[in-house]
Design an enzyme around this catalytic site. Sequence first.
Site, PDB file in Angstrom:
ATOM      1  N   GLU A 175     -85.096  59.610  49.865  1.00  0.00           N
ATOM      2  CA  GLU A 175     -83.987  60.562  49.945  1.00  0.00           C
ATOM      3  C   GLU A 175     -83.941  61.313  48.614  1.00  0.00           C
ATOM      4  OE1 GLU A 175     -82.164  61.063  52.648  1.00  0.00           O
ATOM      5  OE2 GLU A 175     -83.275  59.490  53.703  1.00  0.00           O
TER       6      GLU A 175
ATOM      7  N   ASP B 110     -84.804  66.151  33.892  1.00  0.00           N
ATOM      8  CA  ASP B 110     -85.076  67.527  33.466  1.00  0.00           C
ATOM      9  C   ASP B 110     -83.834  68.169  32.844  1.00  0.00           C
ATOM     10  OD1 ASP B 110     -86.667  69.748  33.102  1.00  0.00           O
ATOM     11  OD2 ASP B 110     -86.278  70.576  35.083  1.00  0.00           O
ATOM     12  N   GLY B 111     -84.071  69.073  31.893  1.00  0.00           N
ATOM     13  CA  GLY B 111     -82.962  69.845  31.326  1.00  0.00           C
ATOM     14  C   GLY B 111     -82.673  69.574  29.856  1.00  0.00           C
TER      15      GLY B 111
ATOM     16  N   SER C 221     -92.474  68.902  40.981  1.00  0.00           N
ATOM     17  CA  SER C 221     -93.242  69.010  39.728  1.00  0.00           C
ATOM     18  C   SER C 221     -94.275  67.894  39.530  1.00  0.00           C
ATOM     19  CB  SER C 221     -92.289  69.083  38.528  1.00  0.00           C
ATOM     20  OG  SER C 221     -91.455  70.218  38.610  1.00  0.00           O
TER      21      SER C 221
ATOM     22  N   HIS D 220     -84.355  66.266  23.628  1.00  0.00           N
ATOM     23  CA  HIS D 220     -85.148  65.107  24.056  1.00  0.00           C
ATOM     24  C   HIS D 220     -84.574  63.812  23.465  1.00  0.00           C
ATOM     25  CE1 HIS D 220     -87.888  67.767  25.988  1.00  0.00           C
ATOM     26  NE2 HIS D 220     -88.383  68.282  24.879  1.00  0.00           N
TER      27      HIS D 220
ATOM     28  N   ARG E 239     -83.199  64.542  40.796  1.00  0.00           N
ATOM     29  CA  ARG E 239     -83.689  65.486  39.788  1.00  0.00           C
ATOM     30  C   ARG E 239     -82.496  66.179  39.158  1.00  0.00           C
ATOM     31  NH1 ARG E 239     -88.931  69.153  39.109  1.00  0.00           N
ATOM     32  NH2 ARG E 239     -88.308  70.169  37.182  1.00  0.00           N
TER      33      ARG E 239
ATOM     34  N   ARG F  31     -82.842  72.884  27.701  1.00  0.00           N
ATOM     35  CA  ARG F  31     -81.691  73.769  27.898  1.00  0.00           C
ATOM     36  C   ARG F  31     -80.428  73.181  27.269  1.00  0.00           C
ATOM     37  NH1 ARG F  31     -82.583  74.160  34.043  1.00  0.00           N
ATOM     38  NH2 ARG F  31     -84.150  72.581  33.511  1.00  0.00           N
TER      39      ARG F  31
ATOM     40  N   ARG G   9     -97.319  72.555  26.745  1.00  0.00           N
ATOM     41  CA  ARG G   9     -96.195  73.090  25.956  1.00  0.00           C
ATOM     42  C   ARG G   9     -96.650  73.357  24.518  1.00  0.00           C
ATOM     43  NH1 ARG G   9     -90.548  70.422  28.005  1.00  0.00           N
ATOM     44  NH2 ARG G   9     -90.920  70.838  30.202  1.00  0.00           N
TER      45      ARG G   9
ATOM     46  N   LEU H  22     -84.186  44.182  35.757  1.00  0.00           N
ATOM     47  CA  LEU H  22     -84.427  45.571  36.149  1.00  0.00           C
ATOM     48  C   LEU H  22     -85.832  45.942  35.701  1.00  0.00           C
ATOM     49  CD1 LEU H  22     -83.095  48.408  37.083  1.00  0.00           C
ATOM     50  CD2 LEU H  22     -82.897  48.837  34.625  1.00  0.00           C
TER      51      LEU H  22
ATOM     52  N   GLU I  31     -98.862  67.934  33.011  1.00  0.00           N
ATOM     53  CA  GLU I  31     -98.817  69.369  32.684  1.00  0.00           C
ATOM     54  C   GLU I  31     -98.064  69.647  31.381  1.00  0.00           C
ATOM     55  OE1 GLU I  31     -98.038  68.137  35.821  1.00  0.00           O
ATOM     56  OE2 GLU I  31    -100.013  68.687  36.614  1.00  0.00           O
TER      57      GLU I  31
HETATM   58  C1  IPE Z   1     -90.819  67.697  34.994  1.00  0.00           C
HETATM   59  O1  IPE Z   1     -90.091  68.619  34.275  1.00  0.00           O
HETATM   60  C2  IPE Z   1     -91.454  66.707  34.070  1.00  0.00           C
HETATM   61  C3  IPE Z   1     -90.551  65.779  33.399  1.00  0.00           C
HETATM   62  C4  IPE Z   1     -89.270  65.693  33.556  1.00  0.00           C
HETATM   63  C5  IPE Z   1     -91.195  64.863  32.483  1.00  0.00           C
HETATM   64  P1  IPE Z   1     -90.716  70.031  33.848  1.00  0.00           P
HETATM   65  O2  IPE Z   1     -89.672  70.728  33.064  1.00  0.00           O
HETATM   66  O3  IPE Z   1     -92.022  69.828  33.173  1.00  0.00           O
HETATM   67  O4  IPE Z   1     -90.968  70.722  35.264  1.00  0.00           O
HETATM   68  P2  IPE Z   1     -91.184  72.251  35.608  1.00  0.00           P
HETATM   69  O5  IPE Z   1     -92.200  72.773  34.639  1.00  0.00           O
HETATM   70  O6  IPE Z   1     -89.875  72.938  35.447  1.00  0.00           O
HETATM   71  O7  IPE Z   1     -91.634  72.267  37.035  1.00  0.00           O
HETATM   72  C1  IPE Z   2     -87.436  67.393  30.570  1.00  0.00           C
HETATM   73  O1  IPE Z   2     -86.692  68.355  29.913  1.00  0.00           O
HETATM   74  C2  IPE Z   2     -88.184  66.508  29.614  1.00  0.00           C
HETATM   75  C3  IPE Z   2     -89.636  66.774  29.555  1.00  0.00           C
HETATM   76  C4  IPE Z   2     -90.303  67.554  30.350  1.00  0.00           C
HETATM   77  C5  IPE Z   2     -90.363  66.056  28.518  1.00  0.00           C
HETATM   78  P1  IPE Z   2     -87.294  69.797  29.607  1.00  0.00           P
HETATM   79  O2  IPE Z   2     -87.912  69.763  28.258  1.00  0.00           O
HETATM   80  O3  IPE Z   2     -88.191  70.229  30.702  1.00  0.00           O
HETATM   81  O4  IPE Z   2     -85.980  70.661  29.574  1.00  0.00           O
HETATM   82  P2  IPE Z   2     -85.805  72.124  30.144  1.00  0.00           P
HETATM   83  O5  IPE Z   2     -86.213  72.114  31.582  1.00  0.00           O
HETATM   84  O6  IPE Z   2     -86.682  73.017  29.317  1.00  0.00           O
HETATM   85  O7  IPE Z   2     -84.358  72.417  29.941  1.00  0.00           O
HETATM   86 MG    MG Z   3     -87.884  71.287  32.413  1.00  0.00          MG
END
Ligand code: IPE
Ligand code: IPE
Ligand code: MG
Length: 242
Positions: free
Chosen positions: A195, A15-16, A184, A32, A176, A19, A66, A126, A62
């Site tokens: 863990e 995630d992230g 999520s 991405h 995470r 941002r 987007r 792997l 989910e």
């Molecule tokens: C979880 O991240 C899904 C993936 C990393 C693919 P999200 O960004 O979708 O999760 P929420 O919406 O913050 O819970």
């Molecule tokens: C996770 O990064 C990747 C996917 C969910 C595809 P995000 O796209 O959720 O990045 P943030 O949380 O908006 O920073």
């Molecule tokens: Mg996210």
Amino acid sequence: MISHQVPYHIAIVMDGNGRWANKRFLPRIAGHKQGVESLKRCARACDTRGVRVLTVFAFSSENWKRPTEEVSGLMDLFAMALSREVAQLKAEGVQLRFVGERQGLSARVLRGIEEAEAATASNDRLILNVCFNYGGRWDIVQAAQKLSAQGQLVTEENLNRAMALAHVPDPDLVIRTGGEQRISNFLLWQSAYSEFFFTDLLWPDFDEAALDQAITSYAGRERRFGLITEQLDPASAAADTV
Ligand code: IPE
Ligand code: IPE
Ligand code: MG
């Protein structure tokens, strides 16, 4: 018992990315793209450290909600990354598996998935499970539906066998990135005794040092699985004192 071992199976909510891009005034898709690079680095680092299974959350059930532009950008990136990276992953001994609902994916994405799985099926260094169009609830439901269609009893053992990750043991460590401390809809069933390690680092910034930090944190924990310390394997307890 303190586990000094490297986790056999690591699962990651990557995630992230959005941002990471925002901070640089770039479009989200640039984050991405950088996320794919981070995944390649992470898979290599896991292999070097003796991790045998890496499971990553790439697109959730989910995430379809987007903006259309981001969803189609992610689908294109996924298809492109597959065609570009599979040869090298194959050469490096990585077995690619795609975990998730295949219905609803484009013909191009499906072809990429099938070709990547076929090309790397005999690899065993792997296992890289890419959860794509995946949700933990979807997984439990599809497993239950499979059992019911086959007229099998709903038992824990049968459900385990029908789950989408039945080919690997449950994750030892779930990481995470991105600062949120939630699951999520990731591996709801399989993370029962995993863990957890949360880091504020955004996924594109997650590097070898961050992975080592997560593994070190894991190694210092006592996994009791409902038991008390005194009941845990004395052999490994003795090994801990060395
Ligand atoms: C979880 O991240 C899904 C993936 C990393 C693919 P999200 O960004 O979708 O999760 P929420 O919406 O913050 O819970
Ligand atoms: C996770 O990064 C990747 C996917 C969910 C595809 P995000 O796209 O959720 O990045 P943030 O949380 O908006 O920073
Ligand atoms: Mg996210």
